[in-house]
Design an enzyme around this catalytic site. Structure first.
Site, PDB file in Angstrom:
ATOM      1  N   VAL A 197      43.785  29.363  44.073  1.00 10.06           N
ATOM      2  CA  VAL A 197      44.775  28.970  43.054  1.00 10.06           C
ATOM      3  C   VAL A 197      46.005  27.966  43.748  1.00 10.06           C
ATOM      4  CG1 VAL A 197      45.935  29.588  40.920  1.00 10.06           C
ATOM      5  CG2 VAL A 197      43.932  30.808  41.522  1.00 10.06           C
TER       6      VAL A 197
ATOM      7  N   ARG B 223      49.605  34.005  55.221  1.00 10.95           N
ATOM      8  CA  ARG B 223      49.470  35.321  55.827  1.00 10.95           C
ATOM      9  C   ARG B 223      50.053  34.980  57.572  1.00 10.95           C
ATOM     10  NH1 ARG B 223      45.907  38.140  53.114  1.00 10.95           N
ATOM     11  NH2 ARG B 223      47.209  39.464  51.742  1.00 10.95           N
TER      12      ARG B 223
ATOM     13  N   LYS C 284      48.641  38.795  36.783  1.00  9.09           N
ATOM     14  CA  LYS C 284      48.759  39.870  35.655  1.00  9.09           C
ATOM     15  C   LYS C 284      49.032  41.349  36.408  1.00  9.09           C
ATOM     16  CE  LYS C 284      44.273  38.678  37.046  1.00  9.09           C
ATOM     17  NZ  LYS C 284      43.866  37.524  37.090  1.00  9.09           N
TER      18      LYS C 284
ATOM     19  N   GLU D 156      51.682  31.666  31.632  1.00  6.08           N
ATOM     20  CA  GLU D 156      50.981  31.667  30.820  1.00  6.08           C
ATOM     21  C   GLU D 156      49.246  31.844  30.968  1.00  6.08           C
ATOM     22  OE1 GLU D 156      51.935  30.171  27.666  1.00  6.08           O
ATOM     23  OE2 GLU D 156      49.968  31.404  26.850  1.00  6.08           O
TER      24      GLU D 156
ATOM     25  N   VAL E 101      47.065  35.539  30.957  1.00  2.95           N
ATOM     26  CA  VAL E 101      46.118  35.881  30.358  1.00  2.95           C
ATOM     27  C   VAL E 101      44.861  33.955  29.420  1.00  2.95           C
ATOM     28  CG1 VAL E 101      45.300  37.453  27.943  1.00  2.95           C
ATOM     29  CG2 VAL E 101      47.311  37.837  29.505  1.00  2.95           C
TER      30      VAL E 101
ATOM     31  N   GLY F 195      34.140  30.495  42.605  1.00  3.46           N
ATOM     32  CA  GLY F 195      35.958  31.178  42.398  1.00  3.46           C
ATOM     33  C   GLY F 195      36.268  31.764  41.509  1.00  3.46           C
TER      34      GLY F 195
ATOM     35  N   GLU G 183      38.562  37.543  41.586  1.00  2.00           N
ATOM     36  CA  GLU G 183      39.820  38.317  42.126  1.00  2.00           C
ATOM     37  C   GLU G 183      38.934  38.668  43.847  1.00  2.00           C
ATOM     38  OE1 GLU G 183      42.648  38.628  41.072  1.00  2.00           O
ATOM     39  OE2 GLU G 183      41.436  37.764  39.391  1.00  2.00           O
TER      40      GLU G 183
ATOM     41  N   LYS H 213      44.961  42.121  32.370  1.00  2.00           N
ATOM     42  CA  LYS H 213      45.655  41.486  30.905  1.00  2.00           C
ATOM     43  C   LYS H 213      45.536  42.316  29.362  1.00  2.00           C
ATOM     44  CE  LYS H 213      42.608  38.160  33.461  1.00  2.00           C
ATOM     45  NZ  LYS H 213      41.339  37.946  33.229  1.00  2.00           N
TER      46      LYS H 213
ATOM     47  N   GLY I 223      39.126  30.036  37.395  1.00  3.58           N
ATOM     48  CA  GLY I 223      39.364  29.266  38.305  1.00  3.58           C
ATOM     49  C   GLY I 223      39.975  28.881  38.488  1.00  3.58           C
TER      50      GLY I 223
HETATM   51  N1  HSE Z   1      39.310  37.187  38.209  1.00  8.61           N
HETATM   52  C1  HSE Z   1      39.684  36.684  36.632  1.00  8.61           C
HETATM   53  C2  HSE Z   1      38.519  36.790  36.135  1.00  8.61           C
HETATM   54  C3  HSE Z   1      40.354  35.346  36.992  1.00  8.61           C
HETATM   55  O1  HSE Z   1      37.445  35.954  35.822  1.00  8.61           O
HETATM   56  O2  HSE Z   1      39.329  36.563  35.143  1.00  8.61           O
HETATM   57  C4  HSE Z   1      41.349  35.053  36.041  1.00  8.61           C
HETATM   58  O3  HSE Z   1      42.135  35.795  36.105  1.00  8.61           O
END
Ligand code: HSE
Length: 437
Positions: A34, A61, A120, A144, A147, A201, A204, A219, A317
């Site tokens: 992101v 890192r 979140k 924003e 969620v 992508g 998480e 969320k 995404g």
């Molecule tokens: N891993 C989360 C999902 C990313 O798949 O909704 C967006 O919050």
């Protein structure tokens, strides 16, 4: 002059005007998928926010591993990005997780540096601390993208108390699990579908948060804060893992008039009692949520007795999330004291919903007959609404049914009695709405 020429002239004027404005200096905390998408958009369209933006640096890192392919300067010491004599105009936090995100965001807010985040986990766990700090220093704080990343709606409701006066939230809030279930509906195996979601992508860094319903619960906790004014920790929301759903569940749910989706649900009363869950649920075809596939997310906001408001769009995404983050930044640059997150108090009670029916799956080498199942459930006040076909394709027979709404405690007692009497196993998942709707 033609309309097209008019537009071109206006755009070129805007570009010239923007180029004379001092760029907004933005520090990026995190340069994962992101963060990189944010930096890419800024690099390729520096005027897209109406004011030029310069990423002063990104916190990573390990600077060595990143140096070759960095899209902006990288540092591994946050104090370099936030130091007082050249403090940025805003911070974008895309580290994810709790620490060091929490400390860095609090430090920026306390010093009056506006913050945009899509984190979140951070909002669900430390919402009160963040909002207090932002309020005390009168500093903008926007979230924003946390969620329904691609659907701007949280900020709108934060300043519209009547529209926000609802008592039920039902949503598909996790893109990864919705993508996986959609692919499973096409017959693709769970592990292959997960691999595809990771390649896109969506998932998480630790995909168990997506698969165990935790990401959606976080969320949901943000939505409960915003709409119910209740501070609930994600770990207090009853959550069920996605892997409890099999390809056969998806097949049989079609015959029961719906499908299985990873649903987040909360319903509350004015005295602070909230019933909620995050996890697989039966969704009848009459519910628009049943038709959201792939990465699409959706949320239904409802006040009992009134028509619901529904929002749908891409929920995950890198590019989608980055665009929402940058729109938050655009709002902050125009109005540097906007705080989206709302204050909340502790709930009086958290429990399972009692206004929903249930999708039950029984499995056994010696399945009891339909009449026996119906009688045993009825003895505990559980009434069957629809029977699925009896599945005898493998050694262990399976039977699926949908019940009318009942209390979760009554269902637990009924299933315990049935399993003890017949040595079958039972799985229960909430069922939205009614197939007769
Ligand atoms: N891993 C989360 C999902 C990313 O798949 O909704 C967006 O919050």
């Amino acid at each position: 002059m033609s309309v097209v020429a008019d537009h071109a002239a206006a755009a070129s004027h805007a570009r010239r005007a923007a180029s004379t404005v001092v760029p907004a200096r933005v520090a990026l905390l995190g340069l994962g998928r992101v963060g990189r998408a944010v930096a890419d958009i800024v690099r390729h369209s520096p005027h897209c926010l109406g004011r030029p933006v310069r990423i002063t640096g990104a916190l990573v890192r390990n600077t060595d591993a990143r140096a070759g392919d960095a899209v902006c300067p990288v540092v591994d010491d946050a104090s370099v990005l936030l130091r007082d004599h050249e403090a940025p105009d805003a911070v974008i936090e895309v580290l994810g997780g709790l620490e060091p995100a929490r400390s860095l965001v609090l430090s920026a807010l306390a010093r009056g540096i506006p913050v945009v985040t899509a984190n979140k986990s951070l909002l669900a766990e430390h919402g009160d601390e963040l909002i207090e700090t932002a309020r005390r220093s009168r500093t903008a704080f926007r979230c924003e993208a946390s969620v329904l990343a691609g659907v701007p709606f949280l900020g709108t409701f934060a300043t519209r108390p009547l529209a926000a006066s609802i008592d039920t939230v039902t949503g598909i809030l996790n893109g990864t699990s919705n993508f996986i279930l959609s692919r499973m509906s096409d017959g693709v195996a769970f592990t292959s579908a997960l691999k595809e979601a990771q390649q896109l992508g969506l998932a998480e860094p630790d995909p168990s948060k997506d698969l165990d319903g935790i990401d959606a619960a976080e969320k949901l906790a943000v939505l409960i804060r915003q709409f119910a004014g209740l501070a609930i920790r994600a770990c207090d929301i009853p959550s069920t893992p996605l892997h409890q759903i099999t390809l056969r569940d998806l097949e049989h749910s079609r015959e029961l008039g719906g499908t299985v989706k990873a649903v987040a649900f909360a319903q509350w009363t004015g005295d602070g009692r909230v019933c909620c869950f995050s996890g697989p649920a039966f969704v009848p075809n009459s519910d628009p949520l049943a038709h959201l596939t792939g990465v699409l997310n959706g949320v239904r906001l409802q006040r009992t007795g009134q028509e619901p408001l529904c929002f749908t769009g891409p929920g995950a995404g890198p590019e989608v999330t980055a665009r929402a983050i940058l729109d938050d930044l655009a709002e902050i640059l125009q109005a540097p004291d906007i705080i989206t997150l709302k204050s909340a108090v502790s709930p009086a009670f958290i429990g399972q919903p009692s206004t929903l029916g249930w999708y039950l799956r029984f499995a056994s080498n010696h399945l009891p007959g339909a009449v026996d199942i119906a009688d045993l459930l009825a003895a505990h006040g559980i009434w069957i609404q629809r029977w699925g076909p009896r599945d005898t394709r493998c050694e262990t027979g399976e039977q699926r049914v949908l019940t009318f709404p009942c209390r979760a405690e009554d269902l637990d007692a009924a299933l315990e009695a049935l399993c003890a009497a017949s040595s079958c196993t039972a799985n229960a998942f909430p069922a939205l709405g009614s197939i007769n709707e």
